[in-house]
Design a protein around this motif. Structure first.
Motif, PDB file in Angstrom:
ATOM      1  N   ASP A 158       0.836  -1.202   0.000  1.00 33.36           N
ATOM      2  CA  ASP A 158       0.000   0.000   0.000  1.00 33.36           C
ATOM      3  C   ASP A 158       0.873   1.255   0.000  1.00 33.36           C
ATOM      4  O   ASP A 158       0.625   2.200  -0.750  1.00 33.36           O
ATOM      5  CB  ASP A 158      -0.910   0.024   1.229  1.00 33.36           C
ATOM      6  N   PHE A 159       1.887   1.244   0.856  1.00 35.93           N
ATOM      7  CA  PHE A 159       2.766   2.406   0.930  1.00 35.93           C
ATOM      8  C   PHE A 159       3.474   2.660  -0.393  1.00 35.93           C
ATOM      9  O   PHE A 159       3.518   3.798  -0.886  1.00 35.93           O
ATOM     10  CB  PHE A 159       3.809   2.240   2.040  1.00 35.93           C
ATOM     11  N   CYS A 160       4.038   1.616  -0.974  1.00 32.58           N
ATOM     12  CA  CYS A 160       4.809   1.785  -2.211  1.00 32.58           C
ATOM     13  C   CYS A 160       3.952   2.332  -3.344  1.00 32.58           C
ATOM     14  O   CYS A 160       4.390   3.193  -4.114  1.00 32.58           O
ATOM     15  CB  CYS A 160       5.454   0.468  -2.619  1.00 32.58           C
ATOM     16  N   TRP A 161       2.718   1.855  -3.452  1.00 28.80           N
ATOM     17  CA  TRP A 161       1.836   2.320  -4.521  1.00 28.80           C
ATOM     18  C   TRP A 161       1.445   3.781  -4.319  1.00 28.80           C
ATOM     19  O   TRP A 161       1.153   4.493  -5.282  1.00 28.80           O
ATOM     20  CB  TRP A 161       0.601   1.428  -4.623  1.00 28.80           C
ATOM     21  N   ILE A 162       1.419   4.228  -3.064  1.00 25.59           N
ATOM     22  CA  ILE A 162       1.160   5.647  -2.794  1.00 25.59           C
ATOM     23  C   ILE A 162       2.412   6.476  -3.077  1.00 25.59           C
ATOM     24  O   ILE A 162       2.377   7.484  -3.782  1.00 25.59           O
ATOM     25  CB  ILE A 162       0.711   5.846  -1.325  1.00 25.59           C
ATOM     26  N   ALA A 163       3.537   6.042  -2.517  1.00 29.49           N
ATOM     27  CA  ALA A 163       4.770   6.843  -2.577  1.00 29.49           C
ATOM     28  C   ALA A 163       5.332   6.969  -3.983  1.00 29.49           C
ATOM     29  O   ALA A 163       6.021   7.945  -4.287  1.00 29.49           O
ATOM     30  CB  ALA A 163       5.822   6.241  -1.650  1.00 29.49           C
ATOM     31  N   THR A 164       5.048   5.996  -4.843  1.00 34.32           N
ATOM     32  CA  THR A 164       5.597   6.077  -6.196  1.00 34.32           C
ATOM     33  C   THR A 164       4.949   7.186  -7.016  1.00 34.32           C
ATOM     34  O   THR A 164       5.561   7.718  -7.948  1.00 34.32           O
ATOM     35  CB  THR A 164       5.453   4.722  -6.932  1.00 34.32           C
ATOM     36  N   GLN A 165       3.713   7.560  -6.650  1.00 32.46           N
ATOM     37  CA  GLN A 165       3.035   8.610  -7.417  1.00 32.46           C
ATOM     38  C   GLN A 165       3.029   9.951  -6.695  1.00 32.46           C
ATOM     39  O   GLN A 165       2.826  10.996  -7.331  1.00 32.46           O
ATOM     40  CB  GLN A 165       1.605   8.186  -7.740  1.00 32.46           C
ATOM     41  N   GLU A 166       3.240   9.940  -5.388  1.00 32.72           N
ATOM     42  CA  GLU A 166       3.273  11.188  -4.616  1.00 32.72           C
ATOM     43  C   GLU A 166       4.735  11.592  -4.421  1.00 32.72           C
ATOM     44  O   GLU A 166       5.465  10.963  -3.659  1.00 32.72           O
ATOM     45  CB  GLU A 166       2.583  11.005  -3.254  1.00 32.72           C
ATOM     46  N   THR A 167       5.169  12.632  -5.091  1.00 30.22           N
ATOM     47  CA  THR A 167       6.591  13.002  -5.073  1.00 30.22           C
ATOM     48  C   THR A 167       7.070  13.482  -3.707  1.00 30.22           C
ATOM     49  O   THR A 167       8.272  13.526  -3.454  1.00 30.22           O
ATOM     50  CB  THR A 167       6.859  14.116  -6.107  1.00 30.22           C
ATOM     51  N   ASN A 168       6.142  13.835  -2.815  1.00 26.03           N
ATOM     52  CA  ASN A 168       6.510  14.357  -1.496  1.00 26.03           C
ATOM     53  C   ASN A 168       6.320  13.331  -0.379  1.00 26.03           C
ATOM     54  O   ASN A 168       6.214  13.688   0.795  1.00 26.03           O
ATOM     55  CB  ASN A 168       5.700  15.621  -1.184  1.00 26.03           C
ATOM     56  N   VAL A 169       6.287  12.051  -0.736  1.00 31.07           N
ATOM     57  CA  VAL A 169       6.174  10.979   0.256  1.00 31.07           C
ATOM     58  C   VAL A 169       7.481  10.193   0.303  1.00 31.07           C
ATOM     59  O   VAL A 169       7.988   9.757  -0.736  1.00 31.07           O
ATOM     60  CB  VAL A 169       4.990  10.042  -0.055  1.00 31.07           C
ATOM     61  N   TYR A 170       7.998  10.021   1.505  1.00 33.66           N
ATOM     62  CA  TYR A 170       9.296   9.383   1.728  1.00 33.66           C
ATOM     63  C   TYR A 170       9.149   8.177   2.651  1.00 33.66           C
ATOM     64  O   TYR A 170       8.200   8.085   3.435  1.00 33.66           O
ATOM     65  CB  TYR A 170      10.273  10.379   2.370  1.00 33.66           C
ATOM     66  N   ALA A 171      10.121   7.270   2.583  1.00 30.29           N
ATOM     67  CA  ALA A 171      10.118   6.064   3.417  1.00 30.29           C
ATOM     68  C   ALA A 171      11.148   6.181   4.527  1.00 30.29           C
ATOM     69  O   ALA A 171      12.322   6.451   4.264  1.00 30.29           O
ATOM     70  CB  ALA A 171      10.427   4.834   2.560  1.00 30.29           C
ATOM     71  N   GLY A 172      10.716   5.964   5.773  1.00 29.69           N
ATOM     72  CA  GLY A 172      11.634   5.878   6.903  1.00 29.69           C
ATOM     73  C   GLY A 172      11.909   4.417   7.216  1.00 29.69           C
ATOM     74  O   GLY A 172      10.986   3.619   7.347  1.00 29.69           O
ATOM     75  N   LEU A 173      13.192   4.051   7.352  1.00 28.92           N
ATOM     76  CA  LEU A 173      13.582   2.643   7.504  1.00 28.92           C
ATOM     77  C   LEU A 173      13.531   2.115   8.942  1.00 28.92           C
ATOM     78  O   LEU A 173      13.801   0.936   9.160  1.00 28.92           O
ATOM     79  CB  LEU A 173      15.000   2.427   6.966  1.00 28.92           C
ATOM     80  N   ALA A 174      13.221   2.973   9.909  1.00 29.47           N
ATOM     81  CA  ALA A 174      13.144   2.492  11.286  1.00 29.47           C
ATOM     82  C   ALA A 174      12.173   1.316  11.377  1.00 29.47           C
ATOM     83  O   ALA A 174      11.125   1.318  10.743  1.00 29.47           O
ATOM     84  CB  ALA A 174      12.693   3.621  12.219  1.00 29.47           C
ATOM     85  N   VAL A 175      12.519   0.315  12.153  1.00 30.22           N
ATOM     86  CA  VAL A 175      11.827  -0.965  12.331  1.00 30.22           C
ATOM     87  C   VAL A 175      12.111  -1.936  11.182  1.00 30.22           C
ATOM     88  O   VAL A 175      12.358  -3.122  11.423  1.00 30.22           O
ATOM     89  CB  VAL A 175      10.292  -0.835  12.542  1.00 30.22           C
TER      90      VAL A 175
END
Length: 347
Positions: free
Chosen positions: A222-239
């Motif tokens: 779900d996150f990846c499909w959102i973040a790939t199209q929203e240029t202002n969404v980033y992934a935090g690697l904690a956990v």
């Protein structure tokens, strides 16, 4: 600072750290006990045996321990302090901006202080956000959408009340919105951490950066499909990162999907201190290579350039950190006098 076998210096910004008090003396009720014990279970089950803490230390560590773990024993050059209030569970809050501010004051060149808000606080909360921003010159906030407040067991970023706060943050120059969208912690509700509301606000607030802490796990797709199209969404690697020790195959899946969908410029390293400590995480990350079969399918590769971006350059860009100037400040303060010895990957 991480120094490679070839002498290359990698600037490290730890995007996710806490200075908490989960001790029994601060627990307001059974939920405070449940919360810190759940954290400790994550710590115990995903850490190497040599890195496991005694429970009493884990519940409440002191400022010197934190500084040493991040900057003396660890490779961090800077660290972002992310608050988590949980005032329904803890008498003085679990990890407040005020508590974190003491760390920032003692080490102003090493810490970035973030604030927080909760849209359920209404007009008073907006006033508090203004005051907090003015006092600390905030560039970021950390939001916890599953936090309990009385009878309320969470909120959505897409709520009308949330919009008012995000509009206020934008006007105040608070550009970086870190949001816990990851595994649940007892007694909080899993669905209150759902990543879906990121899609709505990222579209509506193009001038804000939404750093999704824990990259939406267990809702990675779900996150990846959102973040790939929203240029202002980033992934935090904690956990996600500690799985590099206990479940390297799983970590390979997570990081390869993030690189495939989100790209190397939108992934940020975070230790989630004090659940885990930076040195072993970064040693293992620098030694890690995505298996050939995974690379064949996704095209994802953890090159030195990509690792350097993830460990520090991406966060530096979001927070306006001049890396070379920051290195000079730290050196001038004696901060690199005793760099930890890196465990380098065999080649």
């Amino acid at each position: 600072m991480y120094r490679t076998a070839k002498g290359e210096e990698i600037f490290v910004i730890d995007g996710h750290t806490h200075f908490w008090d989960g001790s029994p003396a601060n627990q307001k009720n059974i939920h405070g006990k449940q919360f810190i014990e759940c954290f400790y279970a994550y710590h115990s089950n995903l850490s190497p045996p040599s890195e496991k803490w005694e429970k009493e230390k884990f519940e409440k560590y002191d400022a010197k321990t934190m500084f040493d773990d991040l900057f003396v024993t660890g490779y961090d050059d800077m660290a972002i302090l992310q608050p988590t209030y949980l005032t329904d569970f803890y008498k003085n809050g679990f990890n407040t901006t005020e508590r974190n501010a003491a760390m920032k004051k003692s080490h102003p060149d090493r810490f970035i202080l973030n604030g927080a808000f909760d849209p359920r606080d209404g007009t008073k909360g907006l006033e508090d956000l203004h005051a907090l921003s003015e006092k600390h010159k905030l560039k970021g906030v950390k939001l916890y959408t599953a936090e309990w407040r009385g009878e309320s067991k969470g909120y959505k970023l897409s709520d009308k009340a949330s919009y008012k706060y995000l509009e206020a943050a934008q006007k105040l120059g608070i550009k970086n919105v870190h949001v816990h969208k990851g595994p649940t912690i007892i007694p909080l509700n899993r669905d209150a951490f759902d990543v879906a509301d990121i899609d709505d606000v990222a579209t509506s607030f193009q001038d804000l950066n939404f750093i999704v802490e824990h990259c939406g796990l267990p809702r990675l797709d779900d996150f990846c499909w959102i973040a790939t199209q929203e240029t202002n969404v980033y992934a935090g690697l904690a956990v996600a990162l500690p799985f590099i020790h206990t479940r390297p195959g799983y970590f390979a899946h997570v990081i390869s999907e993030l690189l495939f969908w989100v790209g190397p410029d939108k992934i940020l390293y975070g230790s989630d201190y004090g659940i885990w400590t930076p040195k072993w995480l970064i040693d293992k990350f620098m030694a890690f290579e995505i298996p050939a079969d995974v690379t064949k399918e996704t095209g994802s590769v953890l090159s030195m350039e990509t690792k350097t971006k993830i460990l520090g350059l991406n966060a530096a860009r979001l927070y306006g950190i001049d890396v070379e100037a920051q290195k000079k400040k730290i050196r001038a303060g004696g901060g690199y006098a005793h760099l930890p010895e890196a465990v380098h990957a065999p080649r």
